[in-house]
Design an enzyme around this catalytic site. Structure first.
Site, short mmCIF file in Angstrom:
data_model
loop_
_atom_site.label_atom_id
_atom_site.label_comp_id
_atom_site.label_asym_id
_atom_site.label_seq_id
_atom_site.Cartn_x
_atom_site.Cartn_y
_atom_site.Cartn_z
N GLU A 108 -7.13 0.86 -4.30
CA GLU A 108 -7.09 0.72 -2.84
C GLU A 108 -8.42 0.18 -2.27
OE1 GLU A 108 -5.82 4.67 -1.85
OE2 GLU A 108 -3.81 4.28 -2.62
N ASP A 122 0.88 -1.17 0.00
CA ASP A 122 0.00 0.00 0.00
C ASP A 122 0.92 1.21 0.00
OD1 ASP A 122 -1.64 2.14 0.63
OD2 ASP A 122 -2.19 1.41 2.63
N ASP A 178 -12.37 5.78 3.50
CA ASP A 178 -10.92 5.82 3.76
C ASP A 178 -10.52 7.22 4.23
OD1 ASP A 178 -8.17 5.84 3.65
OD2 ASP A 178 -8.01 4.86 1.70
N LYS A 231 3.02 11.10 -3.89
CA LYS A 231 1.81 10.53 -4.50
C LYS A 231 0.89 11.62 -5.05
CE LYS A 231 -1.65 7.08 -3.21
NZ LYS A 231 -2.10 6.21 -2.11
#
Ligand code: AMP
Length: 581
Positions: free
Chosen positions: A179, A14, A205, A74
């Site tokens: 994800e 992850d 999330d 990211k």
């Protein structure tokens, strides 16, 4: 640690915005691989005077070396320099980003006294390399294969750039998966479906800096469709920390009449203490913040209640719920149609957040048994093990009534794969080799294509005799191969035994009916026998002839009326007895 024979199993990574996590299938379960300090690693890379630091080492020196400590790669990966998100984020970063060739953003640092430029892919590759090393140290083997997760909203360019980052780190990226999909796999929801053959899953999330909501529809046969994705790229645990810091700074000013907001070191210490207090408030209702000589040698000490924390952050929590509702609207789905809600990200540990989700969806729908920081890596590792043949998928669960027919989709796992072995197992164990291999067959003439493109439908059909037929079809060409497995060991199947028990019960009732009737006929024949004996000693008379006729008629009646009911037989006997009295 070299040589192909010593290769480790495939890992799941992850690659998070603020933290990353790596997991592997080992000892028949998924294990989260810890680094030397923790189970998650900060996604930070620092360039110091003498060395490059990755993970905790980088994060720990960030306040002393902010311009050369890179995080949030990211947020840059696969984007153009001109992207409005990049332009907005740049204003918040203490490091420098410039426009490189072909509109790509480049991060500029000073390393060992020299100015250096890095692409986001290179920074991400350093983090992936650290995760690879962490796994290698833990497994004692060379790690090559990996599944890496990305947000569901990542476009092709962002996915490709993440894949490139993996390749730079020396990884063979088996697959890039979403994800939320990984989280659903972690909870085993890819193998579940309701009576309509599908389930709807909402993945909530809430991490340190980002909030993502995804709605997935999982259909029978492993297809996971992303119905809608919503979120806020700047909403998360750090915002909650900031509200606490602001409150404490105001309180400090009220008490001491001094403003600490210009004191970076004091703010850093206060932020650290607030984050710690926030975590404590997820399991206690009260805590305290104590900081000696916080600003201008003035100590700071205050009690902090969970209620105060909730009051300060209520607008953020409400915003999360609004985004959930927006996502439901986008997916055109009623909240009552959501079968499961998966909690991902450290901030979902906050009781108020869980409470608001329970109010919206109901308590039983919430999936929170896995550690929310690790669920995505967990699912990625499950996928890695599946792709490398370590895990197998259950097509027909135990105790499924037969006859039954179920299908599942599979994909090629290599580029230009021309054939696939289909191994059929019986058993409940997750690792294929622990189950009983029933048979194997090959499907060939697969059209050349990159891995994961060619889709197969494997259909498993068990008939009432327990005979299993497995058919594999290449969807694109329609080519099929078949394997039939009969129950050769001669043992009765569970279903056969069940049928026999049912039959025995039915027969028992029929047997009783039959016995009653047989008894009645026997009694009638006994009667005829007794009458025949009786008339032997009788003199000729009208009565005797009447009796003889009645005996012959009754005997004939028996011959032609075997299907007569018990009552009818008994009536015949009564008539004969009356005549022969
Ligand atoms: P992630 O990016 O998913 O690793 O999430 C990290 C965020 O979760 C950080 O903002 C943490 O402060 C927050 N977090 C971790 N544990 C807790 C907790 N027990 N209660 C509240 N927030 C937490």
């Amino acid at each position: 640690m070299d040589g192909k024979a010593n290769n480790a199993p495939a890992i799941g990574i992850d690659l998070g915005t603020t933290y990353s996590c790596v997991a592997v299938w080992k000892h028949e379960r998924i294990e989260i691989i810890p680094n030397d300090q923790d189970r998650t690693t900060p996604s930070s890379v620092a360039f110091a005077d003498a060395e490059r630091l990755i993970g905790d080492g980088a994060k720990n020196q960030a306040t002393m070396n902010p311009a050369n400590t890179i995080f949030d790669a990211k947020r840059l990966i696969g984007r153009r320099f001109s992207d409005s998100k990049v332009q907005d984020d740049m204003k918040l970063w203490p490091f420098r980003v410039i426009q490189g060739p072909v509109h790509t953003p480049k991060i500029v640092v000073t390393y060992k006294g020299e100015e250096k430029e890095f692409l986001a892919e290179e920074i991400s590759s350093m983090i992936l390399g650290k995760m690879k090393e962490t796994a290698e140290a833990y497994l004692g083997k060379v790690v090559k294969d990996a599944v890496i997760t990305v947000p569901a909203y990542f476009n092709d360019s962002q996915r490709q750039a993440t894949k490139d980052a993996g390749a730079i780190a020396g990884l063979n990226v088996m697959r890039i998966i979403n994800e939320p999909t990984a989280a659903a796999i972690a909870y085993g929801l890819d193998n579940k479906s309701d009576i309509n053959g599908k389930i709807n899953v909402l993945v909530f999330d809430l991490g340190g800096g980002t909030f993502d909501v995804s709605i997935l529809t999982i259909a029978k046969g492993d297809t996971i469709e992303v119905k809608a994705v919503c979120g806020d790229t700047h909403l998360g645990g750090e915002d909650f920390d900031n509200r606490m810091v602001d409150y404490c700074a105001r309180e400090f000013r009220r008490r001491s009449n001094k403003d600490l907001t210009g004191n970076k070191r004091a703010l850093g210490r206060l932020r650290f203490a607030c984050e710690k207090a926030k975590r404590i408030l997820s399991c206690s209702t009260q805590t305290s913040i104590e900081l000696d000589g916080l600003h201008e040698a003035i100590d700071f000490s205050m009690k902090f209640s969970r209620a105060k924390f909730e009051e300060l952050n209520m607008s953020f929590f409400s915003k999360c719920i609004e985004i959930v509702e927006e996502c439901l609207r986008e997916a055109k789905m009623e909240k009552s149609c959501v079968n499961k809600v998966i909690l991902v990200g450290g901030s979902t540990r906050i009781p108020k957040v869980q409470c608001m989700l329970e109010e919206l969806f109901g308590r039983k729908e919430l999936c929170k048994s896995l550690n929310p920081d690790e669920a995505v890596a967990y699912g990625a590792a499950v996928m890695a093990a599946k792709l490398s043949g370590e895990l197998f998928s259950v097509v027909i669960p135990r105790n499924t009534p037969i006859p039954t027919k179920q299908s599942k989709y599979f994909f090629t796992s290599e580029d230009n794969q021309t054939w696939v072995d289909v191994n059929v197992y019986q058993g409940e164990r997750t690792r294929s080799t622990d189950n009983h291999l029933l048979g194997t067959f090959m499907i060939s003439e697969i059209p050349p294509a990159p891995k994961g493109v060619i889709k197969f439908m494997d259909t498993f059909e068990i008939d009432e005799n327990g005979i299993l037929t497995v058919t594999s079809e290449i969807i694109l060409t329609g080519k099929t191969e078949k394997l039939t497995i009969t129950n050769k060991n001669g043992r009765l199947s569970k279903k056969q035994i069940e049928k026999m028990v049912k039959d025995a019960e039915k027969y028992k009732q029929e047997d009783q009916e039959y016995k009653k009737k047989a008894d009645a006929f026997n009694a009638l024949e006994d009667c005829i026998y007794n009458m025949k004996n009786k008339i032997k000693s009788m003199k000729k008379s009208r009565k005797l002839r009447k009796m003889e006729d009645a005996i012959v008629d009754t005997a004939n009646w028996i011959k032609h009326n075997q299907a007569a009911s018990v009552d009818e037989v008994q009536r015949m006997k009564e008539d004969l007895e009356t005549i022969c009295k």
